[in-house]
Design a protein around this motif. Structure first.
Motif, PDB file in Angstrom:
ATOM      1  N   MET A   1       0.837  -1.182   0.000  1.00 49.22           N
ATOM      2  CA  MET A   1       0.000   0.000   0.000  1.00 49.22           C
ATOM      3  C   MET A   1       0.877   1.238   0.000  1.00 49.22           C
ATOM      4  N   ASP A   2       0.288   2.348  -0.363  1.00 48.02           N
ATOM      5  CA  ASP A   2       1.054   3.584  -0.443  1.00 48.02           C
ATOM      6  C   ASP A   2       0.836   4.477   0.767  1.00 48.02           C
ATOM      7  N   GLY A   3       0.327   3.943   1.871  1.00 47.38           N
ATOM      8  CA  GLY A   3       0.169   4.728   3.087  1.00 47.38           C
ATOM      9  C   GLY A   3      -1.234   5.246   3.295  1.00 47.38           C
ATOM     10  N   ARG A   4      -2.093   5.179   2.286  1.00 43.02           N
ATOM     11  CA  ARG A   4      -3.465   5.649   2.455  1.00 43.02           C
ATOM     12  C   ARG A   4      -4.284   4.554   3.125  1.00 43.02           C
ATOM     13  N   ARG A   5      -5.205   4.991   3.962  1.00 47.01           N
ATOM     14  CA  ARG A   5      -6.081   4.051   4.645  1.00 47.01           C
ATOM     15  C   ARG A   5      -7.472   4.138   4.049  1.00 47.01           C
ATOM     16  N   LEU A   6      -8.247   3.091   4.295  1.00 43.22           N
ATOM     17  CA  LEU A   6      -9.632   3.091   3.836  1.00 43.22           C
ATOM     18  C   LEU A   6     -10.469   3.994   4.734  1.00 43.22           C
ATOM     19  N   SER A   7     -11.430   4.650   4.126  1.00 48.60           N
ATOM     20  CA  SER A   7     -12.340   5.475   4.923  1.00 48.60           C
ATOM     21  C   SER A   7     -13.276   4.553   5.694  1.00 48.60           C
ATOM     22  N   LEU A   8     -14.008   5.103   6.648  1.00 45.33           N
ATOM     23  CA  LEU A   8     -14.946   4.287   7.421  1.00 45.33           C
ATOM     24  C   LEU A   8     -16.003   3.661   6.517  1.00 45.33           C
ATOM     25  N   ARG A   9     -16.474   4.415   5.550  1.00 47.69           N
ATOM     26  CA  ARG A   9     -17.475   3.899   4.615  1.00 47.69           C
ATOM     27  C   ARG A   9     -16.901   2.723   3.819  1.00 47.69           C
ATOM     28  N   GLU A  10     -15.666   2.867   3.320  1.00 46.16           N
ATOM     29  CA  GLU A  10     -15.029   1.796   2.556  1.00 46.16           C
ATOM     30  C   GLU A  10     -14.775   0.570   3.433  1.00 46.16           C
ATOM     31  N   GLN A  11     -14.390   0.788   4.692  1.00 50.29           N
ATOM     32  CA  GLN A  11     -14.184  -0.332   5.610  1.00 50.29           C
ATOM     33  C   GLN A  11     -15.481  -1.086   5.852  1.00 50.29           C
ATOM     34  N   ARG A  12     -16.590  -0.345   6.010  1.00 51.18           N
ATOM     35  CA  ARG A  12     -17.890  -0.971   6.234  1.00 51.18           C
ATOM     36  C   ARG A  12     -18.312  -1.785   5.002  1.00 51.18           C
ATOM     37  N   ILE A  13     -18.121  -1.226   3.815  1.00 52.16           N
ATOM     38  CA  ILE A  13     -18.467  -1.945   2.585  1.00 52.16           C
ATOM     39  C   ILE A  13     -17.625  -3.206   2.453  1.00 52.16           C
ATOM     40  N   LEU A  14     -16.338  -3.099   2.738  1.00 52.96           N
ATOM     41  CA  LEU A  14     -15.449  -4.254   2.668  1.00 52.96           C
ATOM     42  C   LEU A  14     -15.856  -5.330   3.674  1.00 52.96           C
ATOM     43  N   ALA A  15     -16.230  -4.936   4.869  1.00 54.29           N
ATOM     44  CA  ALA A  15     -16.676  -5.893   5.883  1.00 54.29           C
ATOM     45  C   ALA A  15     -17.951  -6.600   5.433  1.00 54.29           C
ATOM     46  N   GLU A  16     -18.863  -5.883   4.790  1.00 46.18           N
ATOM     47  CA  GLU A  16     -20.092  -6.492   4.281  1.00 46.18           C
ATOM     48  C   GLU A  16     -19.788  -7.505   3.181  1.00 46.18           C
ATOM     49  N   ILE A  17     -18.882  -7.156   2.299  1.00 40.94           N
ATOM     50  CA  ILE A  17     -18.506  -8.079   1.222  1.00 40.94           C
ATOM     51  C   ILE A  17     -17.869  -9.334   1.801  1.00 40.94           C
ATOM     52  N   GLU A  18     -16.961  -9.173   2.753  1.00 37.33           N
ATOM     53  CA  GLU A  18     -16.309 -10.325   3.372  1.00 37.33           C
ATOM     54  C   GLU A  18     -17.315 -11.211   4.095  1.00 37.33           C
TER      55      GLU A  18
END
Length: 119
Positions: A1-18
């Protein structure tokens, strides 16, 4: 990764997909039974054997070299040359593939191919 983190919205979407993927039993079974094609399995075994071969050939080459120096017999010298050349060929193949793999990882991590001079 280049140091950027996922936003809370992106983390929530990723958790739903997983979570959705974990509930899919059919996909879970297919992934568990997933195997590499036969050709790739053989290449993987060959790479593992290459390490074992080199771990035996390198000390054997040195022992034959010392024996050739000490005895000066033609058979021992020929044996040392043959085993030494096979060892060098295998070692150069390992080093070449390792350099190529690192080059590919660097290009993949960077995202853009590097400009190089023609070889």
């Amino acid at each position: 990764m280049d140091g950027r983190r996922l936003s809370l919205r992106e983390q929530r979407i990723l958790a739903e997909i997983e979570a959705s993927l974990r509930r899919d039993r059919k996909l879970d079974e297919r992934l568990r039974e997933l195997r590499l094609p036969r050709r790739l399995r053989l290449l993987s075994a060959q790479r593992r054997l290459r390490g074992a071969e080199l771990s035996l050939l390198i000390p054997t080459t040195f022992l034959l070299l010392f024996a050739a120096i000490r005895t000066a017999g033609l058979g021992v010298i020929i044996g040392c040359c043959v085993v030494g050349s096979v060892t060098l060929l295998l070692l150069s193949g390992v080093l070449r593939s390792r350099v190529e793999r690192r080059r590919q990882e660097r290009v993949a991590a960077d995202g853009s191919p590097r400009l190089t001079s023609p070889e």
